[in-house]
Motif scaffolding. Structure first.
Motif, mmCIF file in Angstrom:
data_model
loop_
_atom_site.group_PDB
_atom_site.id
_atom_site.type_symbol
_atom_site.label_atom_id
_atom_site.label_comp_id
_atom_site.label_asym_id
_atom_site.label_seq_id
_atom_site.Cartn_x
_atom_site.Cartn_y
_atom_site.Cartn_z
ATOM 1 N N ILE A 1 -14.411 5.034 8.891
ATOM 2 C CA ILE A 1 -14.171 4.929 7.460
ATOM 3 C C ILE A 1 -14.848 3.658 6.967
ATOM 4 O O ILE A 1 -14.742 2.603 7.611
ATOM 5 N N LEU A 2 -15.539 3.751 5.833
ATOM 6 C CA LEU A 2 -16.152 2.556 5.258
ATOM 7 C C LEU A 2 -15.066 1.558 4.880
ATOM 8 O O LEU A 2 -14.036 1.934 4.319
ATOM 9 N N THR A 3 -15.273 0.292 5.182
ATOM 10 C CA THR A 3 -14.242 -0.731 4.986
ATOM 11 C C THR A 3 -14.281 -1.404 3.621
ATOM 12 O O THR A 3 -13.447 -2.256 3.334
ATOM 13 N N SER A 4 -15.210 -1.021 2.771
ATOM 14 C CA SER A 4 -15.305 -1.606 1.439
ATOM 15 C C SER A 4 -13.979 -1.435 0.700
ATOM 16 O O SER A 4 -13.415 -0.345 0.661
ATOM 17 N N GLY A 5 -13.442 -2.516 0.150
ATOM 18 C CA GLY A 5 -12.198 -2.472 -0.593
ATOM 19 C C GLY A 5 -10.948 -2.690 0.255
ATOM 20 O O GLY A 5 -9.864 -2.873 -0.278
ATOM 21 N N PHE A 6 -11.090 -2.655 1.577
ATOM 22 C CA PHE A 6 -9.958 -2.928 2.461
ATOM 23 C C PHE A 6 -9.800 -4.429 2.630
ATOM 24 O O PHE A 6 -10.750 -5.196 2.466
ATOM 25 N N LYS A 7 -8.595 -4.855 2.974
ATOM 26 C CA LYS A 7 -8.348 -6.243 3.366
ATOM 27 C C LYS A 7 -7.261 -6.213 4.425
ATOM 28 O O LYS A 7 -6.560 -5.213 4.590
ATOM 29 N N GLY A 8 -7.136 -7.294 5.151
ATOM 30 C CA GLY A 8 -6.132 -7.285 6.198
ATOM 31 C C GLY A 8 -5.799 -8.672 6.711
ATOM 32 O O GLY A 8 -6.443 -9.662 6.368
ATOM 33 N N THR A 9 -4.769 -8.687 7.556
ATOM 34 C CA THR A 9 -4.332 -9.902 8.214
ATOM 35 C C THR A 9 -3.955 -9.558 9.641
ATOM 36 O O THR A 9 -3.293 -8.551 9.880
ATOM 37 N N ALA A 10 -4.398 -10.366 10.570
ATOM 38 C CA ALA A 10 -3.982 -10.236 11.973
ATOM 39 C C ALA A 10 -3.140 -11.459 12.307
ATOM 40 O O ALA A 10 -3.523 -12.586 11.986
ATOM 41 N N ILE A 11 -1.972 -11.219 12.906
ATOM 42 C CA ILE A 11 -1.133 -12.314 13.386
ATOM 43 C C ILE A 11 -1.049 -12.127 14.893
ATOM 44 O O ILE A 11 -0.399 -11.206 15.384
ATOM 45 N N LEU A 12 -1.781 -12.970 15.609
ATOM 46 C CA LEU A 12 -1.941 -12.824 17.050
ATOM 47 C C LEU A 12 -1.438 -14.066 17.772
ATOM 48 O O LEU A 12 -1.470 -15.170 17.231
ATOM 49 N N VAL A 13 -0.991 -13.890 19.017
ATOM 50 C CA VAL A 13 -0.475 -15.004 19.811
ATOM 51 C C VAL A 13 -1.593 -15.534 20.707
ATOM 52 O O VAL A 13 -2.233 -14.780 21.427
ATOM 53 N N ALA A 14 -1.810 -16.841 20.632
ATOM 54 C CA ALA A 14 -2.798 -17.515 21.484
ATOM 55 C C ALA A 14 -2.208 -18.848 21.907
ATOM 56 O O ALA A 14 -1.773 -19.638 21.067
ATOM 57 N N GLN B 1 -2.129 -5.947 9.941
ATOM 58 C CA GLN B 1 -1.740 -5.218 8.743
ATOM 59 C C GLN B 1 -2.964 -5.045 7.862
ATOM 60 O O GLN B 1 -3.672 -6.016 7.586
ATOM 61 N N LEU B 2 -3.212 -3.798 7.444
ATOM 62 C CA LEU B 2 -4.351 -3.493 6.586
ATOM 63 C C LEU B 2 -3.855 -2.962 5.254
ATOM 64 O O LEU B 2 -2.864 -2.239 5.192
ATOM 65 N N THR B 3 -4.578 -3.312 4.191
ATOM 66 C CA THR B 3 -4.301 -2.783 2.865
ATOM 67 C C THR B 3 -5.535 -2.025 2.403
ATOM 68 O O THR B 3 -6.637 -2.587 2.372
ATOM 69 N N ALA B 4 -5.336 -0.744 2.070
ATOM 70 C CA ALA B 4 -6.424 0.113 1.614
ATOM 71 C C ALA B 4 -6.741 -0.183 0.153
ATOM 72 O O ALA B 4 -5.943 -0.798 -0.557
ATOM 73 N N PRO B 5 -7.899 0.270 -0.319
ATOM 74 C CA PRO B 5 -8.255 0.044 -1.727
ATOM 75 C C PRO B 5 -7.221 0.584 -2.709
ATOM 76 O O PRO B 5 -7.068 0.043 -3.799
ATOM 77 N N ASP B 6 -6.468 1.628 -2.325
ATOM 78 C CA ASP B 6 -5.447 2.195 -3.219
ATOM 79 C C ASP B 6 -4.118 1.444 -3.153
ATOM 80 O O ASP B 6 -3.140 1.826 -3.782
ATOM 81 N N GLY B 7 -4.052 0.366 -2.348
ATOM 82 C CA GLY B 7 -2.854 -0.456 -2.261
ATOM 83 C C GLY B 7 -1.902 -0.070 -1.141
ATOM 84 O O GLY B 7 -0.942 -0.783 -0.880
ATOM 85 N N LYS B 8 -2.141 1.050 -0.481
ATOM 86 C CA LYS B 8 -1.277 1.456 0.627
ATOM 87 C C LYS B 8 -1.536 0.561 1.832
ATOM 88 O O LYS B 8 -2.662 0.145 2.077
ATOM 89 N N THR B 9 -0.459 0.271 2.571
ATOM 90 C CA THR B 9 -0.598 -0.587 3.740
ATOM 91 C C THR B 9 -0.237 0.175 5.013
ATOM 92 O O THR B 9 0.539 1.133 4.995
ATOM 93 N N VAL B 10 -0.825 -0.281 6.098
ATOM 94 C CA VAL B 10 -0.528 0.254 7.424
ATOM 95 C C VAL B 10 -0.485 -0.932 8.377
ATOM 96 O O VAL B 10 -1.166 -1.938 8.167
#
Length: 79
Positions: A18-31, A65-74
């Motif tokens: 899927i083209l990622t244009s318009g998506f945004k996200g955050t990764a919270i990872l342990v290091a 966590q990703l947010t799609a261009p339509d505002g839905k999150t996964v």
């Protein structure tokens, strides 16, 4: 191999990219026993990418966590 870069590729249920244009996200990872928050932004239409402030293990644990261009999150958890 350790790296600071986090890349996330998005695909549909049929595993087609899927083209990622318009998506945004955050990764919270342990290091190193500490949480690292990485802001993810579209790169070249094929992936979301961001950089941590420290090197991450090759298979980090945490949440993306990703947010799609339509505002839905996964959200996806990695153990």
């Amino acid at each position: 191999m350790k790296s600071e870069v986090v890349d996330v590729f998005i695909s549909d249920a049929g595993e087609k990219p899927i083209l990622t244009s318009g998506f945004k996200g955050t990764a919270i990872l342990v290091a190193g026993g500490k949480s690292q928050r990485v802001v993810l932004a579209p790169v070249d239409g094929k992936r979301l990418s961001g950089s941590a402030t420290v090197a991450l293990p090759s298979q980090p644990k945490g949440v993306v966590q990703l947010t799609a261009p339509d505002g839905k999150t996964v959200q996806a958890k990695f153990d």
